[in-house]
Design an enzyme around this catalytic site. Sequence first.
Site, PDB file in Angstrom:
ATOM      1  CB  CYS A 180     -26.909 -34.990   9.083  1.00  0.00           C
ATOM      2  SG  CYS A 180     -27.547 -36.498   9.803  1.00  0.00           S
ATOM      3  CD  GLU A 181     -27.112 -29.179   7.518  1.00  0.00           C
ATOM      4  OE1 GLU A 181     -26.214 -28.317   7.424  1.00  0.00           O
ATOM      5  OE2 GLU A 181     -27.616 -29.769   6.549  1.00  0.00           O
TER       6      GLU A 181
ATOM      7  N   GLY B 130     -37.354  -4.339  17.850  1.00  0.00           N
ATOM      8  CA  GLY B 130     -35.898  -4.161  17.831  1.00  0.00           C
ATOM      9  C   GLY B 130     -35.300  -3.993  19.207  1.00  0.00           C
TER      10      GLY B 130
ATOM     11  CD  GLU C 162     -44.987  -3.216  14.511  1.00  0.00           C
ATOM     12  OE1 GLU C 162     -45.925  -2.901  13.778  1.00  0.00           O
ATOM     13  OE2 GLU C 162     -43.875  -3.533  14.064  1.00  0.00           O
TER      14      GLU C 162
HETATM   15  C1  LIG Z   1     -39.808  -8.837  13.789  1.00  0.00           C
HETATM   16  C2  LIG Z   1     -40.646  -7.642  13.776  1.00  0.00           C
HETATM   17  C3  LIG Z   1     -41.009  -7.033  14.975  1.00  0.00           C
HETATM   18  C4  LIG Z   1     -40.543  -7.520  16.316  1.00  0.00           C
HETATM   19  O1  LIG Z   1     -39.158  -7.444  16.459  1.00  0.00           O
HETATM   20  P1  LIG Z   1     -38.474  -7.804  17.859  1.00  0.00           P
HETATM   21  O2  LIG Z   1     -37.104  -8.236  17.478  1.00  0.00           O
HETATM   22  O3  LIG Z   1     -39.257  -8.891  18.456  1.00  0.00           O
HETATM   23  O4  LIG Z   1     -38.497  -6.571  18.672  1.00  0.00           O
HETATM   24  C5  LIG Z   1     -41.852  -5.942  14.911  1.00  0.00           C
HETATM   25  N1  LIG Z   1     -42.315  -5.471  13.742  1.00  0.00           N
HETATM   26  C6  LIG Z   1     -41.975  -6.027  12.565  1.00  0.00           C
HETATM   27  C7  LIG Z   1     -42.538  -5.456  11.324  1.00  0.00           C
HETATM   28  C8  LIG Z   1     -41.137  -7.126  12.546  1.00  0.00           C
HETATM   29  O5  LIG Z   1     -40.807  -7.685  11.389  1.00  0.00           O
END
Ligand SMILES: *Cc1c(COP(=O)(O)O)cnc(C)c1O
Length: 412
Positions: A341-342, A230, A272
């Site tokens: 074509c969008e 995020g 992550e």
């Molecule tokens: C998409 C996702 C992320 C990574 O999100 P970023 O936008 O790249 O920071 C991490 N964990 C899970 C479970 C996700 O679905």
Amino acid sequence: MRHKALPFDRDFIETLTQTYPTPFYVYDEKTLRRQARLFNGSFAWNAGFKEHFAVKANPNPHLLAILKQEGLGGDCSSLPELVLCEKAGIVGEEIIFSSNNTPPAEYVKARELGAVINLDDITHIPFLEKHAGLPDVLCFRWNPGPGRHVESVIGNPVEAKYGFTTEQIFEGFEILKRKGVKRFGLHTMVASNLLDDGFFVQTARSMFEFAQELHRKLDVRLEFVNLGGGFGVAYRPEQQPLDLKKIGEGIREEYDSLIAGTPLDPLRICTESGRLVAAESGTLITRVIHEKRTYKNYVGVDACMANLMRPGMYGAYHHITVLGDVKNRPLETVDVVGSLCENCDKFAVDRELPKIEIGDLLAIHDTGAHGYAMGFQYNGKLRCVELLLQECGSVKLIRRAETLDDYFATLI
Ligand SMILES: *Cc1c(COP(=O)(O)O)cnc(C)c1O
């Protein structure tokens, strides 16, 4: 306004196009390593910290291997993503399997690789046990529900399909204890592409508080908290980038006041992130092939939404630079469009750019995450080449272009 710099100039790219016709992605190794080091540096105070790169952001094993060298792990949510990590040498607990609505075979593969499994739902405890057996270590994805609503792509947690409710987290850990699982983690992710430093510190704080509550009430001692992804990218020049160093420091202060010196110390932190690690390293290069003047002014390029879906799908902004010496050209407001074509197949709408000439090369910035990865073949569009601009300055082909034979390969 920040200047959005590029690690190459027009001549360099023009020469590349003689070997690799446009469109193509080019990734800058230096930028990718810089971003990986930014994560490691910002959390160096936390023994055992690990950033698990979200493979969905960019599933090219050459990039994964670079990130592995920098000490990153992988975050997967499908079987092919697990295999990609395996091939890039990311193995065992370097992998977090953060899936949802998971098919049995994917749990089997995750167990085979020794990945840390992050369960998305309480019913997945017996499901995992039945299909793959319970491992020693398990993590739960917490959906905090009401009270933590931020503007983001994921939106209101109550409306999100992900995670356990707070009550289910308690119930789930009781079940794990009864079943003899030994090591525990807690995960949450309630934001997407967020540019608010304080939010990430707040999230860590609520995880630390929850960890203490679980310890008090259930005698469960978490080994790690996973803050998810995020972390936002400042796609627009006027946006303020996240200050990851400051976030790391802020989280350290929360750790010192809530965890340090308690029975939960040491508590490992992991993240992550996919976007913040990879986005800025990637550029989509495309050539202008048409100019069209009707009710609006259109610039037609040889890439399309099948190469980069974000603008068409989310209205996402990607900065565009006209390569070369264009500072004396007058500005003009145009839509930069692909050939699907969008009508949503537009890389930019009402964008002020130096007056474009046919043959110009455009660089579409910050496309290293969810760029190639979200590509598709609609309208018979074939996927393009991916190139790596190595630290030594030379360019390496890391994925060839799809061919017509590839396109027909699955047909009976
Ligand atoms: C998409 C996702 C992320 C990574 O999100 P970023 O936008 O790249 O920071 C991490 N964990 C899970 C479970 C996700 O679905």
